[in-house]
Design an enzyme around this catalytic site. Structure first.
Site, PDB file in Angstrom:
ATOM      1  N   HIS A   1       0.842  -1.196   0.000  1.00 48.36           N
ATOM      2  CA  HIS A   1       0.000   0.000   0.000  1.00 48.36           C
ATOM      3  C   HIS A   1       0.873   1.240   0.000  1.00 48.36           C
ATOM      4  CE1 HIS A   1       0.919  -0.438   4.269  1.00 48.36           C
ATOM      5  NE2 HIS A   1       0.290   0.672   4.575  1.00 48.36           N
TER       6      HIS A   1
ATOM      7  N   HIS B   1       1.281   3.876   2.007  1.00 45.21           N
ATOM      8  CA  HIS B   1       1.823   4.619   3.142  1.00 45.21           C
ATOM      9  C   HIS B   1       3.344   4.551   3.023  1.00 45.21           C
ATOM     10  CE1 HIS B   1      -2.049   4.292   5.768  1.00 45.21           C
ATOM     11  NE2 HIS B   1      -2.010   5.418   5.093  1.00 45.21           N
TER      12      HIS B   1
ATOM     13  N   ASP C   1       5.983   4.304   4.749  1.00 48.98           N
ATOM     14  CA  ASP C   1       6.905   3.342   5.362  1.00 48.98           C
ATOM     15  C   ASP C   1       6.924   2.015   4.602  1.00 48.98           C
ATOM     16  OD1 ASP C   1       4.239   3.277   6.458  1.00 48.98           O
ATOM     17  OD2 ASP C   1       4.928   1.903   8.014  1.00 48.98           O
ATOM     18  N   HIS C   2       6.128   1.926   3.533  1.00 50.14           N
ATOM     19  CA  HIS C   2       6.116   0.710   2.716  1.00 50.14           C
ATOM     20  C   HIS C   2       6.650   0.929   1.297  1.00 50.14           C
ATOM     21  CE1 HIS C   2       3.916  -1.703   5.721  1.00 50.14           C
ATOM     22  NE2 HIS C   2       3.625  -0.489   6.138  1.00 50.14           N
TER      23      HIS C   2
ATOM     24  N   HIS D   1      -7.115  -2.010   5.891  1.00 51.86           N
ATOM     25  CA  HIS D   1      -6.351  -0.872   6.388  1.00 51.86           C
ATOM     26  C   HIS D   1      -7.084   0.423   6.057  1.00 51.86           C
ATOM     27  CE1 HIS D   1      -2.898   0.760   8.295  1.00 51.86           C
ATOM     28  NE2 HIS D   1      -2.347   1.273   7.225  1.00 51.86           N
TER      29      HIS D   1
ATOM     30  N   ASP E   1      -0.344  -3.667   6.198  1.00 50.11           N
ATOM     31  CA  ASP E   1      -0.890  -3.297   7.496  1.00 50.11           C
ATOM     32  C   ASP E   1      -2.373  -3.624   7.480  1.00 50.11           C
ATOM     33  OD1 ASP E   1       1.622  -2.143   7.670  1.00 50.11           O
ATOM     34  OD2 ASP E   1       0.914  -0.102   7.800  1.00 50.11           O
TER      35      ASP E   1
ATOM     36  N   HIS F   1       6.430  -5.186  12.076  1.00 49.27           N
ATOM     37  CA  HIS F   1       5.772  -3.877  12.004  1.00 49.27           C
ATOM     38  C   HIS F   1       5.515  -3.331  13.416  1.00 49.27           C
ATOM     39  CE1 HIS F   1       2.808  -0.770  10.620  1.00 49.27           C
ATOM     40  NE2 HIS F   1       3.582  -0.792   9.559  1.00 49.27           N
TER      41      HIS F   1
END
Lengths: 306, 306
Positions: free
Chosen positions: B65, B67, B69-70, B144, B214, B272
């Site tokens: 996805h 976000h 941090d990915h 998510h 997530d 995570h």
């Protein structure tokens, strides 16, 4: 009355490909109680953690150019500052297109920041891009493949230092001291004029830090970068790679040393090392041959500007 | 004939804020001679170096996805692969908007990659998103705040294993072996039919790896993720943060353990981790209480899928 803290901490010393544990370009200037961030390669927020820099105190970010090794870490730092609860604005000085790059990434994640981002587009401009109570910051064009800027951080001229013992001798009231620090003479009760020089000593000298990467040695040298106390200059390559440095708009060790000398800089930090070089020994030796007062950019190490 | 290597190496185990030296989400699946990259948080290329993963062997990247941090590390990895001379295409499976994010960043740096990027947009699709000689990869929606996908890496059914000694006994010529491995019987010269079971033994069991982050514990569980040999499931929070996990669309330790149990997974990796937790001891203890065969995601560590 001592000088304020004025030092540079290296967060990244690598050129485009991070190698041997070296991170891409980033550094923090700590001046008094505030932090300036210069360049923000991938992983900068990780280095900020590692070296215990207070990210909440970063109010100004300066991005030299839009090659990724100088800005890919900015979006991650911004989202982390938001998660940490920041509400103070962040001032970003960079080439214009950065604003759109940041925006598109915030948009897809559906993220509304709780703090404002103020973008300031770098242009060819002889005036300071930032003028704080203590410091003026200038940008100047350097010579890279795409538009790229150097930065000069110059302390403002300081007030004269009032000598308490002299003040007592001539009966100077406290209310007059601020003007005397600005250079005024003092008129005693009997009308005698006490010259400022009898009451004060010279201020501490203003200090200057200059940052240049990525660039060939620049030919148009602005006056305001001369006599820098500390110069950071890239040395992507050893001198035997002179042709490659020229073609890719970078500098060699010898060029950086000669440039520091021509600038009458007091000291030099070299960085932006190519992934070719596992050991940095040859880079520092070659540079010192032209400019002895040189140090390697070591991540986590701080260098005073004085 | 042994099984091919099939293992997962963790490159990042942190949730949104990298903390205590933990990097944001990224991991590599090594299968036989190829590497799949799943998620690519900031600093992934630095972790790839550190843990000596061959980046040249990464042909497929899966981004759960958008976000940061990915995926914030993907643009840096792409530019480094280019500098390293890559010419093979890179296949990127991700939400659609990623293509534009990558493009705009390549454009401002004036960079023409020497290798093609092929973007594959993730959609709700019961068919494999990738079907190689040895492996099928499926995506499935998870729960998510923004569109987010899990992935299942499932080995294809393997051929039966031909027993040489049996082949010799019945005079099986080499030319017949490929069909026998596929399940055919063998007709001897005198017309006798030798049943396949007399010539072969069962194939090695197909192995399955499932990745979920997530997400809250998902309610629509696709059949193809059941009985996973290895499940990676996020545990952003301890169980006392159940409400916070629900609000932010994440999972707790207990939820991950219960989910692994309901899936009949053989083993579980949790990751995570929130920046709240310096020590991970409580996270592993709580998860093991629901699902004993659990391990912490430790950066640099490899976990076999078997």
């Amino acid at each position: 009355v001592g000088n304020s803290v004025f030092k540079v901490t290296i967060l990244g010393s690598s050129s485009a490909i991070p190698a041997y544990g070296r991170f891409p370009s980033a550094q923090v200037i700590q001046y008094a109680n505030s932090n300036f961030l210069i360049d923000c390669g991938e992983g900068t927020q990780i280095q900020i953690n590692r070296y215990k820099i207070k990210s909440s105190k970063i109010r100004h970010v300066f991005i030299s150019h839009l090659h990724g090794d100088h800005y890919f870490g900015l979006i991650g730092l911004i989202t982390t500052l938001n998660l940490l609860g920041r509400i103070e604005p962040l001032e970003i000085f960079s080439p214009k297109a950065l604003k759109e790059i940041i925006r598109v990434q915030l948009d897809v994640s559906n993220l509304k920041l709780r703090f404002p981002l103020h973008f300031h587009s770098l242009e060819d401009n002889p005036n300071p891009i930032l003028d704080t109570r203590f410091m003026k910051v200038y940008s100047f064009p350097v010579e890279h493949r795409i538009a790229c800027w150097g930065f000069a951080f110059i302390e403002k001229e300081k007030e004269r230092r009032f000598v308490k013992e002299a003040g007592a001798r001539y009966g100077v009231p406290v209310s007059k001291i601020p003007n005397i620090k600005k250079g005024a003479d003092f008129v005693a009760k009997d009308g005698t004029i006490i010259k400022n020089r009898a009451l004060t000593i010279d201020p501490e000298k203003s200090r200057k830090y200059v940052y240049i990467t990525d660039s060939r040695p620049i030919k148009n040298v602005p006056d305001f970068i001369k006599d820098a106390n500390l110069l950071y200059h890239e040395t992507t390559f050893l001198k035997d790679m002179n042709n490659r440095a020229f073609e890719t708009f970078h500098s060699t060790t010898t060029q950086a040393g000669e440039f520091a000398k021509s600038l009458h800089a007091k000291s030099l930090i070299i960085g932006h090392f190519s992934a070719k070089y596992k050991s940095l020994d040859a880079l520092i030796l070659e540079t010192k041959a032209s400019f002895p007062n040189t140090e390697l950019a070591i991540e986590g190490k701080s260098y005073p500007v004085d």
